[in-house]
Design a protein around this motif. Structure first.
Motif, mmCIF file in Angstrom:
data_model
loop_
_atom_site.group_PDB
_atom_site.id
_atom_site.type_symbol
_atom_site.label_atom_id
_atom_site.label_comp_id
_atom_site.label_asym_id
_atom_site.label_seq_id
_atom_site.Cartn_x
_atom_site.Cartn_y
_atom_site.Cartn_z
ATOM 1 N N ALA A 60 -0.140 2.744 -3.834
ATOM 2 C CA ALA A 60 -1.147 3.800 -3.738
ATOM 3 C C ALA A 60 -0.580 5.173 -4.077
ATOM 4 O O ALA A 60 -1.301 6.175 -4.054
ATOM 5 C CB ALA A 60 -1.745 3.821 -2.329
ATOM 6 N N SER A 73 2.656 -8.386 5.598
ATOM 7 C CA SER A 73 1.278 -8.150 5.162
ATOM 8 C C SER A 73 0.288 -9.117 5.807
ATOM 9 O O SER A 73 -0.900 -8.821 5.892
ATOM 10 C CB SER A 73 1.188 -8.256 3.641
ATOM 11 O OG SER A 73 1.673 -9.515 3.198
ATOM 12 N N GLU A 128 0.814 -1.208 0.000
ATOM 13 C CA GLU A 128 0.000 0.000 0.000
ATOM 14 C C GLU A 128 0.854 1.268 0.000
ATOM 15 O O GLU A 128 0.472 2.292 -0.578
ATOM 16 C CB GLU A 128 -0.928 0.023 1.222
ATOM 17 C CG GLU A 128 -1.925 -1.132 1.295
ATOM 18 C CD GLU A 128 -1.285 -2.439 1.758
ATOM 19 O OE1 GLU A 128 -0.160 -2.400 2.330
ATOM 20 O OE2 GLU A 128 -1.889 -3.500 1.518
#
Length: 397
Positions: free
Chosen positions: A241, A290, A237
């Motif tokens: 992102a 993760s 992320e």
């Protein structure tokens, strides 16, 4: 109005390592697709569901990530002392092309299993119980890979207790040996295409970095995490992102591809998404993976984060792991220095999903570094088998 019917093609959907792909035997493909070219590419694009402007591959077998937008074509080997020819196609998600420029190390773990189960390995080479050694000719990179596949009661054993970070469930361990994984070159410098283990690398409008360029397993550009503003502990992320970060990585990758001699102009990188890979390394640090697993500083020798097809990978590409193991074994590379320097034959590195160990045997011959082989363990499993269906007009030239 008439519409083209669907045709069905024998296929197997398999997980290999931390990737998934659609596997075909070459002689099961429609005749026009049994040879390399536009029709074969069109078929594979339609099977996977690309190009998809939505980026989801809903109308195909792809899973909307570089790890799941993959195809494999296998045949009895045309090479002496090999069992199977393995051709890998990385299918672009949002663009209409298939990249044939490199191998997939993760799916290699499934190649041996598929070959045994589909009659591509001679019956006399398959034990009733034990390990079947499958000799794979990797067509994309023209290298030999050995897969050690467990056999129980004459059948491929897929279940077991081997755990691989990035894969939810345990399975049977498949050991993979990448023989002579470095690129071939008459001057001995092809493994390091610039002739150096570390280069000063300038990227216009972005900066100047230390970099290790290596051709082993797959062409890879290694950077220091801190030089590009990262800690090395990042998860997907944090980078995926950030559109600006991804664009910057792609620019660095394009200039790196030119520096490695893989392309003549940086604009060509757009059509060569699979290679080279770009990765950044750092010394060991504690982080949470993760899956929520705590990785301690003492659990690893270094941290590595790698991008594939323009996004940070959720774990580590198998071919990039070969590049990591090879670079770690050679004193002075950025990977070796991040791991503490010195000579080593194996390294355990941290990636977003956890850790992975890879070994490599590197020696100096006539003043040049040569890697005899790299070794790591993976697992593989058949997820579904039968036929895939595509509209008949997908095969139009």
């Amino acid at each position: 109005m008439s519409f083209a019917p669907q045709i069905k093609i024998p296929a197997t959907y398999m997980r290999g390592g931390t990737s998934k792909g659609v596997f075909f035997k070459v002689d099961d493909l429609p005749e026009a697709a049994q040879q390399a070219g536009h029709i074969r590419d069109q078929l594979l694009l339609r099977v996977i569901g690309s190009p998809d402007p939505y980026g989801k591959q809903i109308d195909g077998m792809g899973g909307a990530s570089s790890s799941t937008s993959k195809t494999v074509i296998l045949a009895k080997s045309s090479q002496p002392d090999h069992d199977v020819d393995y051709l890998f196609g990385q299918v672009a998600i949002d663009q209409p092309f298939v990249d044939w420029s490199g191998n997939c190390g993760n799916l290699t773990a499934a190649v041996g299993s598929f070959a045994i189960s589909n009659g591509l390995v001679s019956a006399e080479r398959i034990p009733e119980n034990g390990i079947c050694t499958v000799r794979i000719w990797q067509v994309n990179i023209r290298k030999t890979i050995i897969a050690h596949v467990p056999i129980t009661h004459g059948q491929v054993q897929e279940t077991g207790d081997f755990e691989l970070d990035g894969v939810t469930f345990p399975a049977a361990e498949v050991q993979i040996e990448f023989l002579d994984p470095a690129d071939d070159g008459e001057d001995g410098s092809a493994m390091f295409p610039t002739g150096n283990v570390v280069d000063t690398f300038e990227v216009p409008n972005i900066g100047t970095f230390q970099a290790t360029f290596i051709n082993a397993g797959i062409p890879t550009i290694f950077l220091n995490a801190e030089d590009i503003g990262y800690a090395g502990t990042e998860l997907q992320e944090a980078i995926n992102a950030d559109a600006q970060a991804l664009a910057r990585f792609e620019t660095i990758r394009a200039y790196g591809a030119k520096q490695m001699g893989l392309i003549q102009d940086v604009s060509e990188a757009e059509k060569r998404q699979h290679t080279p890979k770009i990765a950044f390394v750092s010394q060991p640090k504690a982080y949470t993976s993760s899956s929520g697993k705590d990785i301690q500083t003492g659990d690893v020798d270094l941290l590595v984060r790698a991008l594939s097809m323009g996004k940070l990978h959720h774990a580590m590409m198998g071919t990039a792991a070969v590049a990591i193991g090879t670079a770690a074994a050679i004193p002075g590379t950025l990977v070796n220095l991040a791991a503490g320097g010195g000579a080593r034959e194996a390294v355990r590195f941290g990636h977003p999903s956890g850790t992975l160990r890879v070994g490599a045997q590197a020696v100096q011959e006539s003043g040049q570094w040569v890697v005899k082989k790299a070794v790591m363990s993976r697992s593989a499993r058949v997820l579904m088998e039968g036929w895939v269906r595509i509209p008949e007009d997908s095969l139009k030239s």
